[in-house]
Design an enzyme around this catalytic site. Structure first.
Site, PDB file in Angstrom:
ATOM      1  N   PRO A  60       0.887  -1.136   0.118  1.00 40.36           N
ATOM      2  CA  PRO A  60      -0.066   0.004  -0.046  1.00 40.36           C
ATOM      3  C   PRO A  60       0.722   1.185  -0.118  1.00 40.36           C
ATOM      4  CG  PRO A  60       0.274  -1.003   2.327  1.00 40.36           C
ATOM      5  CD  PRO A  60       0.993  -2.031   1.362  1.00 40.36           C
TER       6      PRO A  60
ATOM      7  N   ARG B  91      -0.918  16.082  -9.931  1.00 50.20           N
ATOM      8  CA  ARG B  91      -2.076  15.011 -10.160  1.00 50.20           C
ATOM      9  C   ARG B  91      -3.151  15.672 -10.886  1.00 50.20           C
ATOM     10  NH1 ARG B  91      -4.539  12.782  -6.970  1.00 50.20           N
ATOM     11  NH2 ARG B  91      -4.251  10.638  -7.813  1.00 50.20           N
TER      12      ARG B  91
ATOM     13  N   TYR C  67      -3.606  13.595 -14.266  1.00 47.50           N
ATOM     14  CA  TYR C  67      -4.634  12.578 -14.153  1.00 47.50           C
ATOM     15  C   TYR C  67      -6.216  13.119 -13.827  1.00 47.50           C
ATOM     16  CZ  TYR C  67      -0.378  10.277 -12.280  1.00 47.50           C
ATOM     17  OH  TYR C  67       0.744   9.717 -12.293  1.00 47.50           O
TER      18      TYR C  67
ATOM     19  N   CYS D  50       3.841  28.536 -16.355  1.00 40.55           N
ATOM     20  CA  CYS D  50       3.392  28.983 -17.713  1.00 40.55           C
ATOM     21  C   CYS D  50       3.099  27.962 -18.634  1.00 40.55           C
ATOM     22  CB  CYS D  50       4.599  29.749 -18.386  1.00 40.55           C
ATOM     23  SG  CYS D  50       5.053  31.436 -17.371  1.00 40.55           S
ATOM     24  N   GLU D  51       1.691  27.528 -18.119  1.00 40.87           N
ATOM     25  CA  GLU D  51       1.122  26.448 -19.192  1.00 40.87           C
ATOM     26  C   GLU D  51      -0.373  26.574 -18.700  1.00 40.87           C
ATOM     27  OE1 GLU D  51       2.067  22.574 -19.950  1.00 40.87           O
ATOM     28  OE2 GLU D  51       4.215  22.786 -19.563  1.00 40.87           O
TER      29      GLU D  51
ATOM     30  N   TYR E  74       1.906  10.779  -3.701  1.00 44.37           N
ATOM     31  CA  TYR E  74       2.298  11.408  -5.268  1.00 44.37           C
ATOM     32  C   TYR E  74       2.150  12.855  -5.376  1.00 44.37           C
ATOM     33  CZ  TYR E  74       1.484   6.329  -5.638  1.00 44.37           C
ATOM     34  OH  TYR E  74       1.501   4.827  -5.438  1.00 44.37           O
TER      35      TYR E  74
HETATM   36  N1  LLP Z   1       3.285  -1.544  -6.059  1.00 43.97           N
HETATM   37  C1  LLP Z   1       3.693  -1.280  -7.336  1.00 43.97           C
HETATM   38  C2  LLP Z   1       4.240  -2.507  -8.174  1.00 43.97           C
HETATM   39  C3  LLP Z   1       3.015  -0.027  -7.942  1.00 43.97           C
HETATM   40  O1  LLP Z   1       3.229   0.226  -9.087  1.00 43.97           O
HETATM   41  C4  LLP Z   1       2.526   0.877  -7.035  1.00 43.97           C
HETATM   42  C5  LLP Z   1       1.943   2.169  -7.675  1.00 43.97           C
HETATM   43  C6  LLP Z   1       2.255   0.482  -5.755  1.00 43.97           C
HETATM   44  C7  LLP Z   1       2.313  -0.758  -5.366  1.00 43.97           C
HETATM   45  C8  LLP Z   1       1.603   1.359  -4.892  1.00 43.97           C
HETATM   46  O2  LLP Z   1      -0.026   1.642  -5.090  1.00 43.97           O
HETATM   47  P1  LLP Z   1      -0.815   2.583  -4.415  1.00 43.97           P
HETATM   48  O3  LLP Z   1      -1.188   1.768  -3.113  1.00 43.97           O
HETATM   49  O4  LLP Z   1      -0.621   3.611  -3.810  1.00 43.97           O
HETATM   50  O5  LLP Z   1      -1.934   2.767  -4.945  1.00 43.97           O
HETATM   51  N2  LLP Z   1       1.100   8.742  -9.622  1.00 43.97           N
HETATM   52  C9  LLP Z   1      -0.266   8.258  -9.598  1.00 43.97           C
HETATM   53  C10 LLP Z   1      -0.187   6.907  -9.176  1.00 43.97           C
HETATM   54  C11 LLP Z   1       1.054   5.672  -9.532  1.00 43.97           C
HETATM   55  C12 LLP Z   1       0.930   4.476  -8.883  1.00 43.97           C
HETATM   56  C13 LLP Z   1       1.962   3.714  -9.508  1.00 43.97           C
HETATM   57  N3  LLP Z   1       2.143   2.586  -8.874  1.00 43.97           N
HETATM   58  C14 LLP Z   1      -1.051   8.973  -8.856  1.00 43.97           C
HETATM   59  O6  LLP Z   1      -0.850  10.223  -8.587  1.00 43.97           O
HETATM   60  O7  LLP Z   1      -2.515   8.852  -8.974  1.00 43.97           O
END
Ligand code: LLP
Length: 445
Positions: free
Chosen positions: A302, A340, A344, A372-373, A401
Site C-alpha cells: 500500500p 496530479r 490525471y 507558464c502552461e 504522489y
Molecule cells: N506496487 C506497485 C508495483 C506499484 O506500481 C504501485 C504504484 C504500488 C504498489 C502502490 O500503489 P498505491 O497503493 O499507492 O495505489 N502517480 C499516480 C499513482 C501511480 C501509482 C504507481 N504504482 C497518482 O498520483 O495517482
C-alpha cells in the site's frame, strides 16, 4: 476590502471538513495539522509547504495492519507514494517493509532504517544490472521479476555475486480495474508483469538456475481502486497459479497482492477507512485461504491508502484575477509541486486555512499556479468561500504522489516538508534554493 482582493470563494463541504479523520481539522475556525495551527506553520516554514500528520499516518497504518491481523502478512509500504526519509523511518518503526522500484528507493530505505532492507520487495519492469546487484548485496526479501530478460539478468548477477535471490514472478492477471488509464496496470495491454500463460514455464526455467529460488507469485493491478472486486479476481488468479507452481515442486512462500487501494478525495462522499480495509482484506484473503497450510505469507504494497490523507499542500493566494467571466485564484503552488490535477484530472479538495465568520458567499474560480502552461492548475472551477490575497489555502489528500512527483519545472525550487506529531513540527526536508538547482549545471562555451 476591494472585491478583487477578496472573493467569497468555495470550500466543497465545510461541515464534513470537521469530521475528517485525524490530521487536518478546524479548531476555532482555523485549520490545524495535528495540534498545530497551519497558519503559524506556514509563517515559520514558508509556502508552498507540504505538511504531514504523524498521527494520521500511524492511524492508517494500524487500521490496515489490524484488518489483516489473522493472516501472516507484511505491509510493504510503496516508497514511490512518498519517499521522505522521516516518513519511511516512522513506518519502519511500526514494522513496515517496503516496496521499491529503483536503486534510488533502495538507498532511501537503507538511509531511513537499514534493518528494513530484509523486508524489501523490488518491483519494476526496467531493473538494471547495477540495481539488481545492489539489491542482491543488500539482502532484500524478494525480487518481483517482470520479464524473461530480467530473469536471465538476475540469474547472471546472482551467480556472479554467489547470492541466492528469492523471486516471485509478477504476473499480469488481465483484470480490469476502474481507475485512471495511466495508473491501471493489470491488463494484457499494459507493460507490467508476464502473461499468466507463460508463468509456469518461466518458473521451470528459473528453478534451473543455481542462484534463483522461485518463492512466490506477485501482482499489482493499478492504483486508486475503490471497488474491492478486482482485487478478489486478481487474487483468485494468483492463487490458482500458486497451486500449480506448488504442484510443480516450487516452494511458494509468498503471495504479493501489490498495492492500489483507493481513497476518497471528496469529503461529501467519504469512505470509512476501517470498513474499506476490512472489505479489502476479505477480497484478498478469501482466495488465499483456499490454500493448504502453511498458507503463504501475504505481502501487500500500500502507498496512497496510508499516506495520501495524512498530507496536505499549503499554498498562499498571490492574486485574484478575472479574464472575462472566468475567475482565477493564483496561488504560489503549481503543477511542479502537485501534478496530479494536470496529469490525471485528479480533484483535490481545497479549503481556506481560516474560516472567516460571516463569509458566506461562494465564488467559482480556477486555482492556478505561476507555471507558464494552461495545464497548470490545482483545481478547475472550484467553489470556495471568498478568500483574500495573502490568505493560505490547504490542498487536501496530497500526501501521496505529491512531493514524490514534484519537479523543478520553470526553475522553481521544490517546497519544504514538515512532519507534525502532536504539537511538535519537524522540518523533514528543507526548501530547495536556487543554489541547489544550479549546482549540477555548468555554463560552458
Ligand atoms: N506496487 C506497485 C508495483 C506499484 O506500481 C504501485 C504504484 C504500488 C504498489 C502502490 O500503489 P498505491 O497503493 O499507492 O495505489 N502517480 C499516480 C499513482 C501511480 C501509482 C504507481 N504504482 C497518482 O498520483 O495517482
Amino acid at each position: 476590502m476591494p472585491i478583487a482582493n477578496c472573493w467569497l470563494l468555495p470550500c466543497y463541504n465545510l461541515s464534513l471538513m470537521f469530521t475528517r479523520p485525524p490530521g487536518f481539522t478546524y479548531k476555532n475556525d482555523e485549520l490545524h495539522c495535528d495540534g498545530l495551527a497551519i497558519n503559524k506553520l506556514a509563517k515559520k516554514f514558508g509556502t508552498p509547504l507540504y505538511l504531514y500528520s504523524a498521527t494520521a499516518i500511524r492511524e492508517r497504518y494500524r487500521v490496515l495492519e489490524g484488518a489483516f491481523h489473522h493472516v501472516k502478512h507484511t505491509l510493504c509500504y510503496s516508497v514511490k507514494a512518498n519517499s521522505n526519509l522521516s516518513i519511511l523511518r516512522l513506518l519502519a518503526g511500526m514494522g513496515a517493509g517496503f516496496d521499491i522500484v529503483s536503486g534510488g528507493e533502495l538507498e532511501r530505505v537503507r538511509r531511513a532504517h537499514k534493518k528494513s532492507l530484509s523486508k524489501v520487495v523490488f518491483s519494476g519492469v526496467g531493473k538494471t544490472a547495477d540495481e539488481l546487484r545492489l539489491a542482491l548485496r543488500s539482502g532484500i526479501l524478494l525480487f518481483n521479476v517482470e520479464s524473461e530478460g530480467e530473469l536471465e539478468l538476475l540469474a547472471a548477477c546472482a551467480a556472479e555475486l554467489r547470492k541466492v535471490a528469492d523471486i516471485a514472478l509478477r504476473v499480469n492477471p488481465d483484470v480490469p480495474a476502474e481507475t485512471h488509464p495511466y495508473i491501471s496496470t493489470g491488463l494484457r495491454e499494459h507493460k507490467f508483469g508476464v502473461p499468466m500463460s507463460s508463468a509456469r514455464e518461466l518458473c521451470r526455467r528459473a528453478a534451473q538456475h543455481k542462484y534463483l529460488r522461485v518463492a512466490g507469485v506477485s501482482l499489482h493491478i493499478g492504483s486508486q481502486i475503490g471497488d474491492v472486486t478486482p482485487f478478489h479476481l486478481a487474487m483468485e488468479r494468483a492463487v490458482d497459479l500458486a497451486l500449480e507452481l506448488l504442484a510443480d515442486g516450487h516452494k511458494i512462500r509468498f503471495i504479493d497482492a501489490g498495492g492500489g487501494l483507493g481513497i476518497s478525495y471528496n469529503s461529501s462522499a467519504p469512505i470509512e477507512f476501517n470498513d474499506l480495509a476490512h472489505r479489502y482484506e476479505e477480497a484478498i484473503t478469501e482466495p488465499l485461504l483456499r490454500m493448504k497450510k502453511p498458507i503463504p505469507h501475504l505481502l501487500l504494497e500500500p502507498g496512497r491508502s496510508i499516506i495520501a490523507p495524512a498530507g496536505a499542500l499549503i499554498t498562499r493566494v498571490l492574486y485574484l484575477k478575472r479574464n472575462g467571466n472566468k475567475r482565477f485564484t493564483i496561488v504560489d503552488a503549481a503543477m511542479n509541486d502537485l501534478i496530479r490535477p494536470s496529469l490525471y484530472q485528479a480533484r483535490h479538495e481545497i479549503t481556506p486555512v481560516n474560516l472567516v465568520k460571516g463569509r458566506s458567499e461562494r465564488v467559482q474560480s480556477d486555482i492556478a499556479g505561476p507555471v507558464c502552461e494552461s495545464g497548470d492548475f490545482l483545481a478547475r472551477d472550484a467553489i470556495l468561500p471568498a478568500v483574500a490575497q495573502g490568505e493560505n489555502l490547504c490542498i487536501l489528500d496530497a500526501g501521496a504522489y505529491g512531493m514524490s512527483l514534484a519537479s523543478n519545472y520553470n526553475s522553481r525550487p521544490r517546497s519544504a516538508e514538515v512532519l507534525v506529531d502532536g504539537t511538535r513540527a519537524r522540518l523533514i526536508r528543507r526548501r530547495e534554493t536556487m543554489k541547489d538547482l544550479l549546482q549540477q549545471e555548468a555554463a560552458c562555451l
